[in-house]
Motif scaffolding. Structure first.
Motif, PDB file in Angstrom:
ATOM      1  N   TYR A 155      -3.189  -1.687  -1.025  1.00 44.54           N
ATOM      2  CA  TYR A 155      -1.935  -0.872  -1.734  1.00 44.54           C
ATOM      3  C   TYR A 155      -1.781   0.243  -0.745  1.00 44.54           C
ATOM      4  N   HIS A 156      -2.601   1.163  -0.479  1.00 43.42           N
ATOM      5  CA  HIS A 156      -2.673   2.368   0.298  1.00 43.42           C
ATOM      6  C   HIS A 156      -2.214   2.179   1.503  1.00 43.42           C
ATOM      7  N   ASP A 179      -1.778   8.216  -3.765  1.00 47.27           N
ATOM      8  CA  ASP A 179      -3.026   7.826  -4.713  1.00 47.27           C
ATOM      9  C   ASP A 179      -2.623   7.666  -6.116  1.00 47.27           C
ATOM     10  N   GLU A 206      -7.034  -1.770  -3.903  1.00 48.62           N
ATOM     11  CA  GLU A 206      -6.437  -0.385  -3.982  1.00 48.62           C
ATOM     12  C   GLU A 206      -6.320  -0.019  -2.412  1.00 48.62           C
ATOM     13  N   ILE A 224      -0.955   4.701  -7.026  1.00 46.27           N
ATOM     14  CA  ILE A 224      -2.004   3.592  -7.250  1.00 46.27           C
ATOM     15  C   ILE A 224      -2.715   3.660  -8.761  1.00 46.27           C
ATOM     16  N   SER A 225      -3.057   5.033  -8.820  1.00 40.31           N
ATOM     17  CA  SER A 225      -3.918   5.223 -10.222  1.00 40.31           C
ATOM     18  C   SER A 225      -3.331   4.933 -11.339  1.00 40.31           C
TER      19      SER A 225
END
Length: 654
Positions: free
Chosen positions: A104-105, A161, A101, A164-165
């Motif tokens: 990814y960010h 965010d 994660e 990704i979530s």
């Protein structure tokens, strides 16, 4: 008035016409879009696709400029590989990354920065059209809002965010990487020869089916496949022969479904006891480990189709005396008993003379078995839906030449006389043309071969003409004294292999000759150029691709693996952006798999050809001329509205 009435339907009010003028005037002041020039790809689909993905090193250059010392070299390399091959690279990252994660960010932030940079020279409207529908709104927001803006930093962070979530990170990364590819190159010019030698011409053309903006100036190898598609059996034989010569049947069999089993059966029956030494395939790259049994079958098929080719070509040379190619009716030059070939009164011993299908008294006549075989092969080409789809696409996007932004593009040559003047060449309609008219009318002949409403004799002559374009002395796609195919197979004497180049190739380093050609094609501007390919540039021997004091650029450095030993490099590409021309010299590409696993890129050397003192704008291009014309028309429409000549209308009732 009729035109202004039509224009008023698109811009029905003064306000809308004025807005469009403002928009167009603003576009004129944007930086010129990047043009990308490639030539002589020769079926090397992996190298071609990689060069498209990295924009001849343009994306790597931008990544270095954007991030400088902010991130490590290894991270920049990883980011570039991700942009080139997002889906494949993501699979590797997921296996090794501990905090996916967080990765990814960081990565999405980096990709947005790169995308913002490559999109900066376009209007929002043009960028919006390039975006995938599923992420269009999100990408637009990220491109136009920055974390540096304290009022928007939380907003931007929340978008990333949430990407990704919701489990959309991978799809988003793939989508934005593809947008970067799309915006890095505004226009692609292919200067001929997509086909032959390499395994993936059909894959290259599948790629072009969905490519955003491209054109092609047909090359001699493209013309060969176009002729085969149109029904020219000599072209079919040449296409098959070249595929067998390089032991590369992928495009024929897998790409287009051409059934070669009848040829294999015929070859075994006819040449089963012939070693066919002259016809053993050239092996390189992925074919290097071909087993002996397959090599022997390939060699026999190669000889079988070559003999048929020599027969059918001779029939066409006999049918068209105006081509003046009777000297290339090679089978009549053989003494079949003694195994001797006669050229210009001189006898040469042949390496072999086993020709079981040739009747010395009628050397050009096909046997019943050869006739039956050609009928099957002809049918196979005729019913190949994908081949016809690809050739139709090449007709839509292609021509013999183009003049784009003060650059004259063509594949090989412009026929010249010894003094450098334009040479007149007779076409199938019996008329003679030179220069621009010659290239234009050859294009019309090519198109006539695919028009079923063309008068039958004219259409047949057009279909026949593909062979002349392939190997005729005055063809702008060949321009040599002869094609010594037969001599290279059967004679060891090197003097018989010589193919004397035409005067274009002898004179093209002369600046005055290049100016004369460009004048004939109405190429204007102080910084005008000829750009072509066709003849590999022999870097190993010191040959320079920039000729005629910068007026001519030759960008065939040899994409094909078959040329690498000869040229010492793996091709040139040319990039023309708002700051000028950059010639990019490439070293051989390993593979897409290697690029993903090890982050290898094509090693490229950039040579500055010509840089502009001021950054070029859209106003300085052909598009700029077109836009200024549109502005002038809209100003006339405004005049018509304001003087009551045309009435404004509600858009609902337009």
């Amino acid at each position: 008035m009729r035109y202004l009435e039509l224009l008023s339907q698109t811009f029905p009010t003064i306000a809308e016409a004025s807005t469009e003028i403002i928009n167009l005037q603003a576009i004129l002041n944007l930086p010129k879009g990047t043009e990308h020039f490639l030539a002589d790809i020769h079926g090397e689909h992996e190298a071609f696709q990689h060069v498209l993905k990295n924009a001849s090193g343009n994306i790597k250059r931008k990544v270095n400029e954007i991030f400088g010392n902010e991130i490590r070299e290894s991270e920049k390399k990883e980011l570039c590989t991700l942009i080139y091959y997002p889906a494949q690279k993501l699979e590797l990252v997921k296996e090794s990354e501990e905090d996916i994660e967080d990765w990814y960010h960081i990565t999405i932030h980096h990709l947005v920065k790169v995308c913002r940079d490559v999109s900066s020279k376009y209007t929002r409207s043009k960028v919006r059209k390039a975006l995938p529908p599923e992420f269009s709104y999100i990408i637009q927001e990220l491109l136009h809002e920055r974390t540096e803006d304290t009022n928007k930093s939380a907003y931007v962070s929340a978008i990333i965010d949430t990407i990704i979530s919701t489990g959309s990170a991978e799809d988003f990364i793939i989508a934005i990487s593809n947008v970067i590819h799309r915006l890095a190159i505004d226009q692609l010019h292919i200067l001929g020869d997509i086909y032959d030698r390499g395994p993936g011409a059909h894959i290259i053309l599948d790629t072009m089916l969905t490519y955003h903006s491209w054109d092609i100036q047909w090359g001699n190898h493209d013309i060969l496949w176009m002729g085969a598609c149109a029904g020219n059996e000599a072209c079919m034989c040449n296409v098959i022969r070249l595929s067998l010569r390089y032991s590369n049947l992928t495009t024929l069999e897998e790409g287009y479904g051409i059934n070669l089993i009848p040829l294999a059966t015929f070859a075994i029956d006819t040449y089963g006891d012939d070693p066919c030494e002259e016809f053993k395939p050239r092996l390189n790259g992925e074919n290097a480990d071909t087993d002996t049994k397959t090599q022997m079958l390939t060699a026999r098929m190669h000889k079988a189709i070559s003999v048929i080719q020599f027969k059918i070509e001779s029939q066409l040379f006999e049918r068209h005396p105006e081509w003046k190619m009777s000297d290339r009716m090679v089978l009549s030059h053989i003494d079949y008993e003694r195994g001797v070939y006669t050229v210009d009164g001189k006898e040469y011993e042949m390496t072999s003379h086993h020709f079981p299908t040739i009747d010395p008294s009628h050397p050009y006549r096909l046997t019943e078995s050869e006739t039956a075989l050609m009928a099957k092969l002809h049918h196979s080409f005729a019913v190949s839906e994908k081949l016809h789809q690809h050739i139709r696409m090449m007709l839509r996007h292609g021509c013999m030449y183009a003049v784009v932004n003060n650059n004259l593009l063509f594949h090989a040559s412009i026929p010249l006389c010894e003094d450098g003047s334009l040479k007149e060449v007779e076409l199938p309609n019996g008329k003679k043309y030179k220069g621009k008219e010659l290239m234009h009318n050859i294009g019309m002949v090519i198109r006539a071969a695919f028009q079923y409403d063309t008068e039958p004799l004219l259409r047949q002559n057009a279909i026949d003409y593909f062979l002349y374009l392939w190997c005729g002395k005055d063809s702008p796609l060949f321009d040599k004294s002869k094609m010594a195919t037969f001599e290279r197979y059967f004679l060891t004497a090197k003097e018989t292999h010589k193919e004397e180049k035409g005067f274009y190739f002898k004179l093209r380093d002369n600046e005055e000759i290049c100016d004369r050609i460009m004048d004939a094609f109405e190429v204007e501007g102080p910084n005008r150029h000829i750009i072509n390919g066709h003849v590999p540039v022999h870097v190993k021997t010191g040959e320079n691709p920039i000729k005629a004091n910068g007026k001519l650029m030759v960008i065939d450095g040899g994409f094909s693996q078959a040329y690498h030993k000869e040229t010492g490099i793996a091709g040139y590409t040319l990039v023309y952006h708002s700051r000028g021309f950059e010639l990019v010299q490439h070293e051989p590409f390993t593979s897409a798999r290697d690029a993903v696993l090890r982050g290898t890129d094509i090693k490229s050397t950039i040579q500055i050809v010509e840089m502009s003192a001021q950054r070029m704008r859209v106003a300085d291009t052909d598009k700029g001329k077109e836009i200024r014309g549109q502005i002038a028309d809209l100003e006339k429409l405004l005049y018509a509205y304001r003087h009551g000549i045309i009435k404004e209308r509600d858009r609902k009732n337009k």
